[in-house]
Write an enzyme that holds these catalytic residues in place. Structure first.
Site, PDB file in Angstrom:
ATOM      1  N   LYS A  71      36.357  46.718  30.507  1.00  0.00           N
ATOM      2  CA  LYS A  71      35.037  46.647  29.769  1.00  0.00           C
ATOM      3  C   LYS A  71      34.575  46.877  30.549  1.00  0.00           C
ATOM      4  O   LYS A  71      33.233  47.438  30.781  1.00  0.00           O
ATOM      5  CB  LYS A  71      35.144  45.020  30.113  1.00  0.00           C
ATOM      6  N   ASP A 107      29.846  38.695  25.352  1.00  0.00           N
ATOM      7  CA  ASP A 107      30.568  37.701  25.808  1.00  0.00           C
ATOM      8  C   ASP A 107      29.252  36.576  26.644  1.00  0.00           C
ATOM      9  O   ASP A 107      29.609  35.224  26.665  1.00  0.00           O
ATOM     10  CB  ASP A 107      30.688  38.342  27.604  1.00  0.00           C
TER      11      ASP A 107
HETATM   12  P1  NAP Z   1      39.278  39.116  35.525  1.00  0.00           P
HETATM   13  O1  NAP Z   1      38.216  39.788  36.094  1.00  0.00           O
HETATM   14  O2  NAP Z   1      40.588  39.350  36.381  1.00  0.00           O
HETATM   15  O3  NAP Z   1      38.611  38.004  37.228  1.00  0.00           O
HETATM   16  C1  NAP Z   1      40.014  36.719  37.318  1.00  0.00           C
HETATM   17  C2  NAP Z   1      38.764  35.812  38.370  1.00  0.00           C
HETATM   18  O4  NAP Z   1      39.591  34.136  38.437  1.00  0.00           O
HETATM   19  C3  NAP Z   1      38.765  36.245  39.953  1.00  0.00           C
HETATM   20  O5  NAP Z   1      37.850  35.936  39.855  1.00  0.00           O
HETATM   21  C4  NAP Z   1      40.045  35.668  40.436  1.00  0.00           C
HETATM   22  O6  NAP Z   1      39.914  35.602  41.580  1.00  0.00           O
HETATM   23  C5  NAP Z   1      40.167  34.328  39.853  1.00  0.00           C
HETATM   24  N1  NAP Z   1      41.987  34.345  40.046  1.00  0.00           N
HETATM   25  C6  NAP Z   1      42.911  35.058  39.258  1.00  0.00           C
HETATM   26  N2  NAP Z   1      43.650  33.968  39.735  1.00  0.00           N
HETATM   27  C7  NAP Z   1      43.501  33.251  40.238  1.00  0.00           C
HETATM   28  C8  NAP Z   1      44.324  31.941  40.800  1.00  0.00           C
HETATM   29  N3  NAP Z   1      45.873  31.710  40.714  1.00  0.00           N
HETATM   30  N4  NAP Z   1      43.604  30.643  41.946  1.00  0.00           N
HETATM   31  C9  NAP Z   1      42.420  31.295  41.587  1.00  0.00           C
HETATM   32  N5  NAP Z   1      41.401  32.231  41.491  1.00  0.00           N
HETATM   33  C10 NAP Z   1      41.684  33.317  40.196  1.00  0.00           C
HETATM   34  O7  NAP Z   1      39.368  37.907  34.131  1.00  0.00           O
HETATM   35  P2  NAP Z   1      38.433  38.334  33.478  1.00  0.00           P
HETATM   36  O8  NAP Z   1      38.402  38.776  32.658  1.00  0.00           O
HETATM   37  O9  NAP Z   1      36.973  37.221  34.324  1.00  0.00           O
HETATM   38  O10 NAP Z   1      39.106  36.678  32.562  1.00  0.00           O
HETATM   39  C11 NAP Z   1      39.623  35.027  32.922  1.00  0.00           C
HETATM   40  C12 NAP Z   1      39.714  34.254  31.893  1.00  0.00           C
HETATM   41  O11 NAP Z   1      38.439  34.229  31.173  1.00  0.00           O
HETATM   42  C13 NAP Z   1      40.861  34.477  31.429  1.00  0.00           C
HETATM   43  O12 NAP Z   1      41.704  33.749  31.345  1.00  0.00           O
HETATM   44  C14 NAP Z   1      39.934  35.138  29.776  1.00  0.00           C
HETATM   45  O13 NAP Z   1      41.458  35.172  28.600  1.00  0.00           O
HETATM   46  C15 NAP Z   1      39.075  34.461  29.995  1.00  0.00           C
HETATM   47  N6  NAP Z   1      38.269  34.913  28.879  1.00  0.00           N
HETATM   48  C16 NAP Z   1      37.896  33.714  27.498  1.00  0.00           C
HETATM   49  C17 NAP Z   1      36.708  34.216  27.211  1.00  0.00           C
HETATM   50  C18 NAP Z   1      36.018  34.151  26.237  1.00  0.00           C
HETATM   51  O14 NAP Z   1      35.572  34.078  25.166  1.00  0.00           O
HETATM   52  N7  NAP Z   1      36.706  32.301  25.709  1.00  0.00           N
HETATM   53  C19 NAP Z   1      35.729  36.036  26.707  1.00  0.00           C
HETATM   54  C20 NAP Z   1      36.625  36.440  28.316  1.00  0.00           C
HETATM   55  C21 NAP Z   1      37.276  36.173  29.386  1.00  0.00           C
HETATM   56  P3  NAP Z   1      40.383  36.939  42.389  1.00  0.00           P
HETATM   57  O15 NAP Z   1      38.859  37.721  42.751  1.00  0.00           O
HETATM   58  O16 NAP Z   1      40.225  36.374  44.179  1.00  0.00           O
HETATM   59  O17 NAP Z   1      41.102  37.903  42.006  1.00  0.00           O
END
Ligand code: NAP
Length: 290
Positions: A71, A107
């Site tokens: 992305k 999104d």
């Molecule tokens: P990302 O860019 O990798 O960001 C993940 C975030 O979660 C970061 O802020 C990270 O913190 C935090 N995190 C990860 N593991 C953690 C833990 N064990 N404890 C506390 N914080 C934690 O991922 P993303 O693209 O934003 O996606 C995140 C989620 O949203 C996924 O589950 C994805 O499937 C979902 N999502 C859903 C949709 C939908 O259409 N419903 C769309 C997009 C994404 P740090 O900064 O400290 O690493």
């Protein structure tokens, strides 16, 4: 499905991609509307991103969705960004317009639409707490800021990332925002002041499925809406606990469906059959493939 030389081709590029619900959602929509379009899944290894994007034009695709991990890295390969993609700093769909590749992001608006239509919740003027500061949190926070919520607190494991996103929200939308870590006393205080909580970290996703241990919905006021953008499982453990406390909840399926529906309209110029897309996504999730 009768594919001919005239069939328009869309797809999704990501790595891995096997669990994507988008091909089923889009192909159900095309079939419902009798459109001569098809949507495919492309597992693109990160080292092949540039040639894969060149292939969009050279193979005559009409556009693609991009998902994890592309992305943000995709941006440098595009000719233009829409205001939404520029605001969020990430792209989830690309269209070919003439010789140009245009990057867009649905999104944030997909989340907003689900909030308004599915939860019947208007975030304008509301105090928002966003848990997480990754790509999805950027889309949610910047879109809610643009939509004029009252203020945004971003709580994240890595404080610097929360602070950087808060700074971007203030700069881009003029809505007050601050970043913080996940320490209990500070987070508890922020939770008690918020009216909308949006959980955007992957904590709670299938297969582990545990609620974030650093957040307790019992800290919230009774009239708060708790949204979790995860859609596997539905509901997450956090939403299950929130509902047990009598709080209103919203899961991530609507965001998935509306980001797809908005991309559908952007590409085809047609109104998306949202309920067909939602029904197909639910059917796929119920097939126990995950
Ligand atoms: P990302 O860019 O990798 O960001 C993940 C975030 O979660 C970061 O802020 C990270 O913190 C935090 N995190 C990860 N593991 C953690 C833990 N064990 N404890 C506390 N914080 C934690 O991922 P993303 O693209 O934003 O996606 C995140 C989620 O949203 C996924 O589950 C994805 O499937 C979902 N999502 C859903 C949709 C939908 O259409 N419903 C769309 C997009 C994404 P740090 O900064 O400290 O690493």
């Amino acid at each position: 499905m009768n594919i001919t030389a005239n069939t328009r081709i869309l797809g999704v590029m990501g790595y891995p991609i096997a669990h994507s619900l988008s091909p089923a959602m889009f192909n159900a929509a095309f079939s419902q509307l009798g459109m001569d379009w098809v949507y495919l899944a492309y597992a693109v290894k990160p080292e092949y991103l540039a040639p894969a994007l060149a292939g969009i034009k050279s193979l005559g695709l009409s556009g693609v969705n991009v998902t994890i991990p592309f992305k943000e890295p995709v941006i440098e390969h595009l000719d233009e960004l829409t205001p939404e993609a520029g605001l969020i700093g990430a792209v989830n769909c690309i269209a070919v317009r003439g010789e140009r590749l245009i990057g867009h992001n649905t999104d944030g608006d997909g989340f907003l639409k689900s909030l308004i239509k599915d939860a019947r919740y208007d975030p304008r003027g509301k105090r928002v707490l966003v848990l997480g500061a990754g790509g999805a949190a950027r889309a949610v926070a910047l879109t809610l800021g643009r939509y004029k919520c009252r203020e945004i607190t971003i709580a994240n494991r890595t404080i610097d990332r929360a602070a950087a996103l808060a700074k971007d929200v203030v700069r881009e939308t003029s809505i007050p925002a601050k970043g913080m870590g996940l320490g209990e006393s500070e987070l508890r205080r922020a939770a008690a002041e918020s009216e909308l909580v949006v959980q955007t970290s992957p904590v709670g996703m299938h297969p582990a499925g545990k609620a974030p241990e650093w957040f307790d919905p019992a800290w919230l006021k009774p009239d708060v809406l708790v949204a979790d953008i995860i859609y596997r499982p539905r509901p997450t453990e956090l939403l299950r606990r929130s509902a047990a406390l009598g709080l209103c909840t919203l899961d991530g399926l609507g965001m998935l469906v509306y980001q797809g529906a908005l991309a559908f309209s952007w590409w085809t110029g047609e109104e998306a059959p949202v309920e067909v897309m939602r029904g197909e996504a639910i059917r796929q999730l119920g097939n126990n493939r995950f």
